[in-house]
Structures are given as C-alpha cells and as structure tokens.
Design a protein around this motif. Structure first.
Motif, short mmCIF file in Angstrom:
data_model
loop_
_atom_site.label_atom_id
_atom_site.label_comp_id
_atom_site.label_asym_id
_atom_site.label_seq_id
_atom_site.Cartn_x
_atom_site.Cartn_y
_atom_site.Cartn_z
N ALA A 111 -12.54 -5.56 -1.93
CA ALA A 111 -11.82 -4.45 -2.56
C ALA A 111 -11.86 -3.20 -1.69
N GLY A 112 -13.00 -2.95 -1.08
CA GLY A 112 -13.13 -1.78 -0.21
C GLY A 112 -12.28 -1.88 1.03
N SER B 221 -9.46 5.87 0.66
CA SER B 221 -10.08 4.55 0.66
C SER B 221 -10.74 4.25 -0.67
N ALA C 120 -9.55 1.49 -3.35
CA ALA C 120 -10.49 0.46 -3.82
C ALA C 120 -10.59 0.45 -5.34
N GLY D 72 -8.61 -1.69 -0.16
CA GLY D 72 -8.39 -0.31 -0.60
C GLY D 72 -8.41 0.68 0.55
N SER D 73 -9.28 0.45 1.52
CA SER D 73 -9.33 1.34 2.69
C SER D 73 -8.05 1.25 3.49
N GLY E 199 -15.86 0.25 -1.69
CA GLY E 199 -15.92 -0.69 -2.81
C GLY E 199 -17.05 -0.37 -3.76
#
Length: 87
Positions: free
Chosen positions: A36-37, A66, A70, A40-41, A14
């Motif tokens: 978000a991380g 990832s 993110a 996204g990951s 993130g």
C-alpha cells in the motif's frame, strides 16, 4: 541505496496510513503495508509533487502525498477484502 530508500519510504507511508485508519483495531500485515505504501507513494507522491511544481525531488509535498495515496489504497484494499468475505 535508492531502492532501500524507496522501500523504507513506502513502508513508512503504509504504516502511517494504517495508523490514520485506526490500525490498532485492525492490524495489517507488513507486506500489505509495504504494498500500500509503495503504490500510494507512486500515485499520491508523484501527483502531489507534480501539482506543487516540485518535479520528482523529495519534498514534504511528496511525503504527504505518499501517505494520502497509501490511505486511499488501504481503504480500497480493505473494502475489496471485506466485500469478498461477505459474499
């Protein structure tokens, strides 16, 4: 220990995504970057690892995926947030 690794990886993804999107001009909260991380990951990392044939092992393709995931999540998140404030 695995949960700590996942949280650190999500936060790092993130944070890197925020830097890629120009985080200096529009800083995000740590909670937003972590969310978000992590999302996204899950999405980007899983897809990149499966496409590359790595399975679910931790490899560079998963880490790159990832961060890309993110970035996508932050772009969508910021677009939704700016759309709400404009109304």
């Amino acid at each position: 220990m695995l949960i700590l690794y996942i949280v650190v990886l999500g936060l790092a993804a993130g944070w890197l995504a925020n830097l890629i999107l120009g985080g200096g001009s529009r800083p995000s909260s740590w909670g937003e970057l972590l969310a978000a991380g992590l999302i996204g990951s899950f999405v980007g990392g899983l897809l990149a690892s499966l496409i590359a044939g790595d399975g679910l092992e931790v490899r560079a393709t998963g880490l790159i995926g990832s961060v890309v995931g993110a970035v996508i999540v932050l772009v969508i998140w910021r677009g939704v947030r700016s759309g709400r404030s404009a109304s």
